[in-house]
Design a protein around this motif. Sequence first.
Motif, PDB file in Angstrom:
ATOM      1  N   ASP A 174      34.408   2.959  62.694  1.00 36.70           N
ATOM      2  CA  ASP A 174      34.062   2.667  61.298  1.00 36.70           C
ATOM      3  C   ASP A 174      34.952   3.469  60.343  1.00 36.70           C
ATOM      4  N   LEU A 175      35.194   4.732  60.675  1.00 36.79           N
ATOM      5  CA  LEU A 175      36.022   5.576  59.824  1.00 36.79           C
ATOM      6  C   LEU A 175      37.458   5.057  59.778  1.00 36.79           C
ATOM      7  N   CYS A 176      38.016   4.705  60.937  1.00 27.90           N
ATOM      8  CA  CYS A 176      39.383   4.193  60.953  1.00 27.90           C
ATOM      9  C   CYS A 176      39.500   2.892  60.155  1.00 27.90           C
ATOM     10  N   LEU A 177      38.523   2.002  60.307  1.00 29.11           N
ATOM     11  CA  LEU A 177      38.543   0.755  59.536  1.00 29.11           C
ATOM     12  C   LEU A 177      38.384   1.030  58.046  1.00 29.11           C
ATOM     13  N   HIS A 178      37.594   2.026  57.696  1.00 29.90           N
ATOM     14  CA  HIS A 178      37.443   2.412  56.294  1.00 29.90           C
ATOM     15  C   HIS A 178      38.784   2.881  55.723  1.00 29.90           C
ATOM     16  N   LEU A 179      39.526   3.676  56.477  1.00 29.89           N
ATOM     17  CA  LEU A 179      40.840   4.129  56.020  1.00 29.89           C
ATOM     18  C   LEU A 179      41.802   2.950  55.883  1.00 29.89           C
ATOM     19  N   ARG A 198      38.371  -7.793  63.726  1.00 30.80           N
ATOM     20  CA  ARG A 198      38.161  -8.992  64.537  1.00 30.80           C
ATOM     21  C   ARG A 198      38.972  -8.904  65.827  1.00 30.80           C
ATOM     22  N   GLY A 199      40.172  -8.371  65.740  1.00 33.75           N
ATOM     23  CA  GLY A 199      41.023  -8.258  66.911  1.00 33.75           C
ATOM     24  C   GLY A 199      40.464  -7.325  67.968  1.00 33.75           C
ATOM     25  N   ILE A 200      39.774  -6.265  67.545  1.00 36.15           N
ATOM     26  CA  ILE A 200      39.208  -5.323  68.521  1.00 36.15           C
ATOM     27  C   ILE A 200      37.718  -5.575  68.749  1.00 36.15           C
ATOM     28  N   VAL A 201      37.220  -6.683  68.198  1.00 31.93           N
ATOM     29  CA  VAL A 201      35.828  -7.101  68.368  1.00 31.93           C
ATOM     30  C   VAL A 201      34.884  -5.994  67.895  1.00 31.93           C
ATOM     31  N   ALA A 202      35.138  -5.505  66.682  1.00 32.36           N
ATOM     32  CA  ALA A 202      34.297  -4.480  66.068  1.00 32.36           C
ATOM     33  C   ALA A 202      33.645  -5.049  64.827  1.00 32.36           C
ATOM     34  N   ALA A 203      32.544  -4.413  64.397  1.00 36.69           N
ATOM     35  CA  ALA A 203      31.919  -4.807  63.133  1.00 36.69           C
ATOM     36  C   ALA A 203      32.928  -4.587  62.011  1.00 36.69           C
ATOM     37  N   PRO A 204      33.203  -5.591  61.168  1.00 38.47           N
ATOM     38  CA  PRO A 204      34.256  -5.457  60.177  1.00 38.47           C
ATOM     39  C   PRO A 204      33.981  -4.431  59.098  1.00 38.47           C
ATOM     40  N   HIS A 205      32.718  -4.164  58.782  1.00 36.78           N
ATOM     41  CA  HIS A 205      32.452  -3.215  57.707  1.00 36.78           C
ATOM     42  C   HIS A 205      31.046  -2.657  57.821  1.00 36.78           C
ATOM     43  N   ARG A 206      30.950  -1.404  58.209  1.00 44.53           N
ATOM     44  CA  ARG A 206      29.669  -0.703  58.136  1.00 44.53           C
ATOM     45  C   ARG A 206      29.825   0.379  57.082  1.00 44.53           C
TER      46      ARG A 206
END
Length: 332
Positions: free
Chosen positions: A170-175, A190-198
């Motif tokens: 979540d932190l890396c996606l936030h950055l 989407r590419g790593i099959v993670a929640a797009p935004h928490r």
Amino acid sequence: MTGSSRRRHRVAVLALDGVQPMEVGMPFQTFGLHDRRYDVILCGRSAGPVETLYGWSLTAPHGLDEVVTADTVIVPAHRGSERDTPPDATPDVRDALLEAHSRGARIATICTGAFALASTGLLDGKRATTHWLLTDELARRHPRIEVDPGVLYVDAGSLLTSAGVASGIDLCLHLLRRDCGAATATAIARGIVAAPHREGGQAQYVPHPPAPPDRTELSATLEWALRRLDTPLTVAELAAHAAVAERTFARRFTAQLGVSPVKWLTAARISRARELLETTDAGIDHIGRACGLGTPANFRHHFRLATGTTPTDYRRTFSSRTPKPARVSPHG
């Protein structure tokens, strides 16, 4: 500045003795997928082997000299000689983090990596977090830090801290959202099959999670709501879709997601607005209505609260950065 002329952003992942290897990989799996923008490197206290939490070693090609000159430094979880005791940073690591920050680097930590950053004094007077099991220890050892035990991550500008393992993603996606916009972060998620935004304020620990049937029921309702963000959804309508009483739905929702249904809906609307601002030429007023944020004044108010800027300025910053599909290895 165009994508071809922009200087590549160097991310140094600092692996300290007893490092959690899964967390070492997270920045490579997120920033590394946007390889036109970032260079991600692995560093240790010195170049060479670094013992992991599980007793085997990984090899860091770089030492602290590369940490000092990085644009972003990420410190994953690590442990000291006693398995459950997170260590403060050694003097050489403290000096490197302090010098990196003084040069303008941002420093982000995952889980117990917060203890290394805390020992520099940079977090004094600021909010921070770590894994919920260790927030009391962080507060005891560093009483000048405002430790928040209940959130996924804390963004204090150039200093960011996050909770347990999954919140590192979540932190890396936030950055990535900060650097490249929501559409790029969503594509990589989407590419790593993670929640797009928490949201960072979402609860990291739920003491009494609902039974699996409730989770399935709630997930279907969330997906239903995300397809209808242009409508003025109410908690009563969400509860009706889930086929439970309104109070029961609100209680289950908050227990599972750590935020109220209203706050979740607002965050989802803002996230959708960001993507439309980045990837379409639709007018600001139209986007506000399409995301269910009502009048232009209401849209600007909520957008500024969430992002610190106006929809117009956000578009000016990010609209030229439409993402290409992330390249993902079939092996993860």
